[in-house]
Scaffold this motif. Structure first.
Motif, PDB file in Angstrom:
ATOM      1  N   ASN A 127       8.493 -12.869  36.326  1.00  0.00           N
ATOM      2  CA  ASN A 127       7.268 -11.781  36.612  1.00  0.00           C
ATOM      3  C   ASN A 127       6.846 -11.019  34.912  1.00  0.00           C
ATOM      4  N   ASP A 128       7.525 -11.172  33.658  1.00  0.00           N
ATOM      5  CA  ASP A 128       7.582 -11.240  32.457  1.00  0.00           C
ATOM      6  C   ASP A 128       8.172  -9.821  32.543  1.00  0.00           C
ATOM      7  N   ILE A 129       9.135  -9.180  33.425  1.00  0.00           N
ATOM      8  CA  ILE A 129       9.067  -7.585  33.280  1.00  0.00           C
ATOM      9  C   ILE A 129      10.606  -7.030  32.613  1.00  0.00           C
ATOM     10  N   HIS A 130      10.478  -6.740  31.776  1.00  0.00           N
ATOM     11  CA  HIS A 130      11.645  -5.977  31.630  1.00  0.00           C
ATOM     12  C   HIS A 130      12.551  -4.246  31.676  1.00  0.00           C
ATOM     13  N   TYR A 131      13.230  -4.431  32.956  1.00  0.00           N
ATOM     14  CA  TYR A 131      14.234  -3.524  33.095  1.00  0.00           C
ATOM     15  C   TYR A 131      15.230  -2.707  32.343  1.00  0.00           C
ATOM     16  N   VAL A 132      14.479  -1.730  31.276  1.00  0.00           N
ATOM     17  CA  VAL A 132      15.285  -1.301  29.789  1.00  0.00           C
ATOM     18  C   VAL A 132      16.221  -0.160  31.071  1.00  0.00           C
ATOM     19  N   ILE A 133      17.627  -0.250  31.195  1.00  0.00           N
ATOM     20  CA  ILE A 133      18.157   0.479  31.954  1.00  0.00           C
ATOM     21  C   ILE A 133      18.656   1.795  30.855  1.00  0.00           C
ATOM     22  N   PRO A 177      28.595  -2.124  30.794  1.00  0.00           N
ATOM     23  CA  PRO A 177      27.502  -1.821  31.242  1.00  0.00           C
ATOM     24  C   PRO A 177      26.459  -3.168  30.810  1.00  0.00           C
ATOM     25  N   ILE A 178      25.443  -2.528  31.345  1.00  0.00           N
ATOM     26  CA  ILE A 178      23.998  -3.762  30.831  1.00  0.00           C
ATOM     27  C   ILE A 178      23.169  -2.563  31.159  1.00  0.00           C
ATOM     28  N   SER A 179      22.603  -2.539  29.807  1.00  0.00           N
ATOM     29  CA  SER A 179      21.717  -2.061  29.097  1.00  0.00           C
ATOM     30  C   SER A 179      20.123  -2.259  29.557  1.00  0.00           C
ATOM     31  N   GLU A 180      19.732  -4.058  29.737  1.00  0.00           N
ATOM     32  CA  GLU A 180      18.533  -4.160  30.158  1.00  0.00           C
ATOM     33  C   GLU A 180      18.666  -5.420  31.260  1.00  0.00           C
ATOM     34  N   VAL A 181      17.860  -5.545  31.652  1.00  0.00           N
ATOM     35  CA  VAL A 181      17.455  -6.240  32.936  1.00  0.00           C
ATOM     36  C   VAL A 181      16.369  -7.388  32.861  1.00  0.00           C
ATOM     37  N   TYR A 182      16.005  -8.568  32.411  1.00  0.00           N
ATOM     38  CA  TYR A 182      14.376  -8.959  32.271  1.00  0.00           C
ATOM     39  C   TYR A 182      14.231 -10.189  33.640  1.00  0.00           C
ATOM     40  N   ASP A 183      13.665  -9.725  34.227  1.00  0.00           N
ATOM     41  CA  ASP A 183      12.552 -10.962  35.207  1.00  0.00           C
ATOM     42  C   ASP A 183      11.832 -12.119  34.410  1.00  0.00           C
ATOM     43  N   TYR A 184      12.545 -13.000  34.226  1.00  0.00           N
ATOM     44  CA  TYR A 184      11.515 -13.596  33.714  1.00  0.00           C
ATOM     45  C   TYR A 184      10.316 -14.344  34.360  1.00  0.00           C
TER      46      TYR A 184
END
Length: 343
Positions: free
Chosen positions: A300-306, A291-298
């Motif tokens: 664009n400095d966007i944190h996709y908190v799943i 499982p992945i809890s977060e993806v960070y778009d480095y």
């Protein structure tokens, strides 16, 4: 065979452990020979071999499990065989015969039976088949002679923390494979090409790098050495492109998802769709379903908190446990995925 002493089966790393034997088979330009058993960990290789000069090297990863009933079973060996044959054709190599490949896999399991971890340990016996071009080459052309080898080693979880969430990061400056290159085949060079991104991700505190499509950098591709999928409501969605390795684990999880009543979609997945994901995971022979809890778009400095609480979601958890139950003989093998090995 007696069980190995001094192995802590429940705390094995996902790493190489020396076992008793490996099996080998050579193609001499016209036919595959007899299967040979070796206790050597080394290969006598010409320095000009095509695998060293021009990357004619392919491999597989598969697991055997000791079940609840004590029986040993190998997971979806036929699919691994199809994939290594496809990889061979992709790199202009000689595909191994199906019957010979399966015989080699079964033989290496039997020869190393005392290294098969016991049921309940959380570990398994990992098989690594590989084929290499061994013809000496200086000019750029395919080999005429090949070596197929399978070794086995007991392994634990790919991620030391076990079944728990991890965080991954996107860097747009790295590609795993070219748009029409070798990404869909299991080639060592694809993994070498991702090492810099993976090392950087770990330095930044992430478990892996999530690669984007190498052509437009708009769509999700592979997650480190594994496939990737998200859950949106009642949908199991996994990226599709010519640069993604067709994962046997992903294929299996898709079937389990259908068994659970989910709709399965294999299509291009835009990066922005991560904002709609209820759950996410990377999946493969080693990772299973992590499982992945977060993806960070480095960039664009966007944190996709799943995962808001940082815990595995219910769907990925159910998928993981259902697959593990089939592999360990705890649930009926209704799809005929497991091959019983008489050890």
């Amino acid at each position: 065979m007696s069980e190995l002493k001094n192995i802590d089966w429940s705390h094995l790393a996902f790493d190489y452990v020396k076992t008793d034997y490996n099996v080998r088979c050579a193609f001499d330009g016209s036919k595959w020979g007899d299967i040979q058993v070796s206790d050597s960990e080394y290969i006598n290789l010409h320095m000009a071999a095509s695998c060293l000069q021009y990357g004619q090297e392919i491999f597989e990863g598969q697991k055997a499990f000791r079940g609840k009933d004590g029986k040993v079973r190998l997971f979806r060996i036929e699919e691994n065989c199809k994939r290594i044959q496809d990889s061979a054709r992709g790199l202009m190599m000689e595909p191994i015969e199906t019957e010979k490949f399966i015989e080699m896999a079964e033989k290496v399991i039997k020869l190393n039976a005392r290294f098969i971890p016991p049921y309940g340990s959380g570990s398994s016996l990992y098989l690594r088949p590989l084929e290499i071009g061994v013809t000496p080459r200086v000019g750029v052309r395919s080999a005429t002679d090949y070596l197929m080898l399978i070794f086995a080693t007991p392994v634990g979880n790919y991620f030391a923390q076990g079944f728990t969430t991890c965080k991954v990061v996107i860097y747009r400056e790295y590609d795993r494979a070219a748009p029409c290159g070798t990404g869909r085949w299991k080639v060592g060079g694809n993994y070498a090409g991702g090492l810099r991104a993976t090392e950087r991700a770990k330095q930044h505190g992430y478990s892996a790098a999530l690669f984007l499509d190498p052509k437009e950098k708009k769509y999700l591709d592979e997650c480190g050495p594994a496939n990737f999928f998200i859950i949106e409501g009642d949908r199991y969605i996994t990226p599709k492109s010519n640069s993604i390795l067709p994962s046997i684990t992903n294929m299996s999880l898709q079937q389990i998802a259908k068994d659970m009543g989910l709709k399965v979609e294999c299509r291009p997945v835009p990066v922005e769709e991560l904002a709609q994901a209820d759950e996410a995971a990377e999946c493969g022979t080693a990772a299973v379903a992590t499982p992945i809890s977060e993806v960070y778009d480095y960039d664009n400095d966007i944190h996709y908190v799943i995962s808001k609480d940082g815990k595995p979601g219910p769907v990925v958890t159910e998928l993981y446990h259902r697959l593990q139950a089939i592999q360990k003989g705890e649930a009926p093998d209704v799809h005929g995925w497991m091959r019983e090995i008489d050890v």
